[in-house]
Scaffold this motif. Sequence first.
Motif, mmCIF file in Angstrom:
data_model
loop_
_atom_site.group_PDB
_atom_site.id
_atom_site.type_symbol
_atom_site.label_atom_id
_atom_site.label_comp_id
_atom_site.label_asym_id
_atom_site.label_seq_id
_atom_site.Cartn_x
_atom_site.Cartn_y
_atom_site.Cartn_z
ATOM 1 N N ALA A 180 0.877 -1.169 0.000
ATOM 2 C CA ALA A 180 0.000 0.000 0.000
ATOM 3 C C ALA A 180 0.911 1.214 0.000
ATOM 4 O O ALA A 180 2.034 1.168 0.466
ATOM 5 C CB ALA A 180 -0.889 -0.003 1.234
ATOM 6 N N VAL A 294 -4.686 -3.787 0.358
ATOM 7 C CA VAL A 294 -4.023 -2.676 -0.335
ATOM 8 C C VAL A 294 -4.995 -1.522 -0.544
ATOM 9 O O VAL A 294 -4.700 -0.365 -0.221
ATOM 10 C CB VAL A 294 -3.433 -3.141 -1.680
ATOM 11 C CG1 VAL A 294 -2.932 -1.938 -2.479
ATOM 12 C CG2 VAL A 294 -2.293 -4.125 -1.447
ATOM 13 N N ASN A 298 -4.824 2.060 1.369
ATOM 14 C CA ASN A 298 -4.677 3.269 0.549
ATOM 15 C C ASN A 298 -5.784 4.278 0.837
ATOM 16 O O ASN A 298 -5.552 5.492 0.844
ATOM 17 C CB ASN A 298 -4.659 2.908 -0.935
ATOM 18 C CG ASN A 298 -3.292 2.430 -1.407
ATOM 19 O OD1 ASN A 298 -2.267 2.742 -0.790
ATOM 20 N ND2 ASN A 298 -3.264 1.667 -2.479
ATOM 21 N N ASN A 332 0.979 9.610 -1.529
ATOM 22 C CA ASN A 332 -0.163 9.458 -2.416
ATOM 23 C C ASN A 332 -0.535 10.765 -3.091
ATOM 24 O O ASN A 332 -0.918 10.797 -4.257
ATOM 25 C CB ASN A 332 -1.367 8.908 -1.643
ATOM 26 C CG ASN A 332 -1.325 7.396 -1.517
ATOM 27 O OD1 ASN A 332 -0.645 6.730 -2.285
ATOM 28 N ND2 ASN A 332 -2.037 6.855 -0.546
#
Length: 398
Positions: A180, A294, A298, A332
């Motif tokens: 992740a 994952v 996330n 991210n």
Amino acid sequence: RCSTMSKNLSQQVVLDRRGFVAATFATVAGLGLAGCSDTSAEADKGSAAGSSKGSEDTEVSATLDAKAFDKLVDNGPKADDDAIAASTWATAVKDAGVFKIGGVQTSTLFSLLNEKDGQTRGFDAGIAQLLSNYILGENKVEITQVTSDTRESVLQNGQVDAVFATYTITDERKKLVSFAGPYYYTQQAILVLADNDDIKSVDDLADKNVAVQSGSNGPAILEEFAPKASQQEFKTDEEARQALQQGRVDAYVIDNNMQQSALVREPGKYKIAGKPFGSKEPYGIGLPLDSDGVAFVNDFLKKIEDDGTWTELWQICIGDRTGDTNVPEPGNSRNETIRKRMMRFIAVNCFLTELSGLPYTREPLSLSAGGPHESLRTLVALWPELYRRAASNLGHDA
């Protein structure tokens, strides 16, 4: 889709053919500079955490503010029941009533055990505890000690639910486990004793004895940037630094963030030689291979990035303790920024392909383990030949 992109792009330009091609190339060059140099500069700010000090007015303390850390973890977001039920991985953690992780307790900035209260705190530890709170409604983390060599095995044998250990995402590791993130970026850095004036950069490592950590990215990156260095592998960060202290090696190469931990823990003993080097390495959260955790993790990372928890955690664990005032962009969020740039790159790439007369590829564009900025470089590398063919087809010299 590619045809539509190129049509929309061409409708924005009304010039004679020669001016049209020249303008297209100028646009491409501009995008190349903006897309690649901006992202690199952005990453440099993040990966140099701790090496750049703030102004003299910046208050720096090697001691982590435990009260602020614990309060941040306790006030972190909570997942609703539907989100947990939708994930087999999260449901298993919830049913177990404890979040089992692989980690370390000796990393000053990322995960360090406080022997007075028995609590582990730091940036990685904070992410893990926030995720525990997100799933279980409380900080109930059980840590299994791991090294760079054992991170995959504890996931493969089901000993832990996840690994939080400054764990760089690589293509080779993705064959064994899932990740992740990324949630952080770093580069390699050179640690030397404070009185060492012989080594000032990676170029000075030739013919030197250099400590690296087995199972990390250090050996491969050092081989690329300093092939004449004599490498000595150690299993742990502590063993490598001990060898440096004892004079058995001249320098130690590993993630910049690990080196900053050493500077904070033992001020005046070490220093960083030169600037961080190598590719921008993305830290990820290790999960069992093909785990549906994952997507769940996330989503969690996006929440703590969007609500400012990630930034506050970085400030408590790293910024306030190193004097670094340049808050890096979360992993991210940084990827999302680059993905948007990629769409512009792809549009220009499609347009040049159409002008060049070459067939479109139907193979999907995949992101490399080093992050989407590596894929941007791949696209840029295609442009000179596409431009040459496009100019030729339009009856002009490139």
